[in-house]
Design a protein around this motif. Structure first.
Motif, mmCIF file in Angstrom:
data_model
loop_
_atom_site.group_PDB
_atom_site.id
_atom_site.type_symbol
_atom_site.label_atom_id
_atom_site.label_comp_id
_atom_site.label_asym_id
_atom_site.label_seq_id
_atom_site.Cartn_x
_atom_site.Cartn_y
_atom_site.Cartn_z
ATOM 1 N N ILE A 1 0.217 7.324 -6.752
ATOM 2 C CA ILE A 1 0.788 6.076 -7.272
ATOM 3 C C ILE A 1 -0.005 4.879 -6.770
ATOM 4 O O ILE A 1 -0.331 3.953 -7.529
ATOM 5 N N MET A 2 -0.347 4.881 -5.484
ATOM 6 C CA MET A 2 -1.124 3.777 -4.921
ATOM 7 C C MET A 2 -2.523 3.713 -5.539
ATOM 8 O O MET A 2 -3.078 2.633 -5.739
ATOM 9 N N VAL B 1 -3.378 4.659 -8.633
ATOM 10 C CA VAL B 1 -3.305 4.195 -10.015
ATOM 11 C C VAL B 1 -2.819 2.750 -10.093
ATOM 12 O O VAL B 1 -3.388 1.911 -10.807
ATOM 13 N N TRP B 2 -1.744 2.453 -9.351
ATOM 14 C CA TRP B 2 -1.101 1.152 -9.465
ATOM 15 C C TRP B 2 -1.842 0.085 -8.668
ATOM 16 O O TRP B 2 -2.118 -1.011 -9.165
ATOM 17 N N LYS B 3 -2.175 0.400 -7.419
ATOM 18 C CA LYS B 3 -2.791 -0.574 -6.530
ATOM 19 C C LYS B 3 -4.312 -0.422 -6.426
ATOM 20 O O LYS B 3 -4.954 -1.165 -5.687
ATOM 21 N N ARG B 4 -4.849 0.571 -7.140
ATOM 22 C CA ARG B 4 -6.286 0.855 -7.085
ATOM 23 C C ARG B 4 -6.749 1.080 -5.647
ATOM 24 O O ARG B 4 -7.827 0.634 -5.240
ATOM 25 N N ARG B 5 -5.912 1.751 -4.896
ATOM 26 C CA ARG B 5 -6.260 2.070 -3.511
ATOM 27 C C ARG B 5 -6.886 3.466 -3.472
ATOM 28 O O ARG B 5 -6.241 4.462 -3.781
ATOM 29 N N LEU C 1 8.031 7.033 -5.634
ATOM 30 C CA LEU C 1 7.947 5.716 -6.266
ATOM 31 C C LEU C 1 8.689 4.678 -5.435
ATOM 32 O O LEU C 1 8.196 3.548 -5.240
ATOM 33 N N VAL D 1 6.673 3.301 -2.487
ATOM 34 C CA VAL D 1 5.719 2.241 -2.841
ATOM 35 C C VAL D 1 6.442 0.941 -3.156
ATOM 36 O O VAL D 1 6.027 -0.138 -2.727
ATOM 37 N N LEU D 2 7.549 1.033 -3.883
ATOM 38 C CA LEU D 2 8.295 -0.168 -4.271
ATOM 39 C C LEU D 2 8.889 -0.899 -3.075
ATOM 40 O O LEU D 2 9.217 -2.094 -3.174
ATOM 41 N N TYR E 1 7.972 -4.397 -2.036
ATOM 42 C CA TYR E 1 8.442 -5.574 -2.773
ATOM 43 C C TYR E 1 9.861 -5.980 -2.393
ATOM 44 O O TYR E 1 10.406 -6.907 -3.000
#
Length: 303
Positions: A114-115, A117-121, A171, A174-175, A178
């Motif tokens: 997830i990180m 794909v989403w955060k480009r980490r 998920l 990661v969330l 926020y």
């Protein structure tokens, strides 16, 4: 080896994994007599009620979060609180505590994906090696030390629900970056806990309509209260602290320890046998987690 604050976070995450490992065993025992949605509601009622004295002075920030950030809070409640618990318990009623514990190994992998794909980490090489080593350790336990057994594994609908709950938990991990920073950790857990309960209480009423209103023995009430206070309340607070200190990737990696604690508790309390492959698996899983943490990254920026 590690700065004191980071070492504290790592210890906290190990303790959290132990708490979650105990949840798999206790919940599986209770589900033989207690309906799954009712148990999920009982668990979160206990957890949120226990927080009231500690968050009462934060009524204004809690109201602010519900008024101005309700979509975010509702999302966090749905993926990390009572609805996620309900999914896991619906699956656990038809599978084993050991399976739930072992399948926790997918959480770190999903967090990394997830990180990425989403955060480009991009995962670092030590994390890749550590994740692979830990995953091999879990497969060692799952296959009872003989990997040919993996070819005979079959997943039921109950197994799939357990797996789905764990993917959703990744998920949530990661969330957590926020979550509203003006809420303390107890106030955040309390607020999201209430929202999560609001989402599944109607489903519990439907469960009662179909199966009848359940009655509880003193033992069942005590065990359900333990789940609400320890693997739920204490573990949620500690895990949120760990994510804030070391980030979702490294915090998620410690989920690899849940299967080993689940096996240990199942051996101690429900008299399942402990074998050499359990020990080998533990060494591999723990070693992988340590490798992932040898090169810490900067503490994440919380939104």
């Amino acid at each position: 080896m590690f700065p004191p604050s980071r070492l504290t976070a790592y210890v906290v995450l190990v303790v959290t994994s132990a708490m979650w490992g105990s949840n798999a065993v206790v919940a599986r025992d209770l589900l033989d007599t207690m309906p799954p949605i009712t148990l999920a509601v009982f668990r979160w009622v206990v957890a949120t009620a226990a927080l009231i004295p500690f968050v009462w002075h934060e009524r204004a920030p809690i109201y602010r979060a519900l008024r101005t950030q309700w979509p975010l809070m509702l999302l966090l409640a749905a993926v990390g609180f009572a609805p996620n618990t309900m999914i896991s318990y619906l699956g656990l009623q038809g599978t084993t505590a050991i399976f739930l514990g072992l399948m926790n190994s997918i959480v770190p992998v999903m967090v990394v994906l997830i990180m990425a794909v989403w955060k480009r980490r991009r995962p670092r090489w030590l994390e890749n090696v550590g994740l692979a080593l830990s995953f091999i350790g879990v497969l060692t336990v799952l296959a009872h030390g003989e990997f040919r057994h993996l070819l005979a594994l079959r997943m039921s609908g109950y197994d799939f629900l357990v797996l789905l709950g764990l993917v959703i938990w990744a998920l949530y991990t990661v969330l957590l970056l926020y979550r509203p920073r003006y809420l303390s950790l107890p106030a955040f857990v309390f607020t999201a806990g209430l929202l999560g309960l609001a989402l599944i209480v109607p489903m519990m009423i439907g469960e009662w309509w179909v199966k009848g209103v359940p009655t509880f023995t003193a033992r069942e009430a005590a065990l359900a209260t333990y789940i609400g206070l320890v693997p739920t309340l204490a573990a949620m607070l500690l895990f949120s602290y760990g994510v804030a200190q070391v980030g979702p990737v490294q915090a998620g990696i410690f989920t690899h320890l849940v299967p080993l604690f689940a096996v240990l508790f199942a051996t101690l309390f429900i008299h399942e046998s402990l074998y050499l492959y359990h020990g080998i698996g533990f060494v591999l899983v723990a070693g992988g987690a340590i490798l992932c943490c040898l090169k810490p990254e900067q503490a994440p920026r919380m939104h």
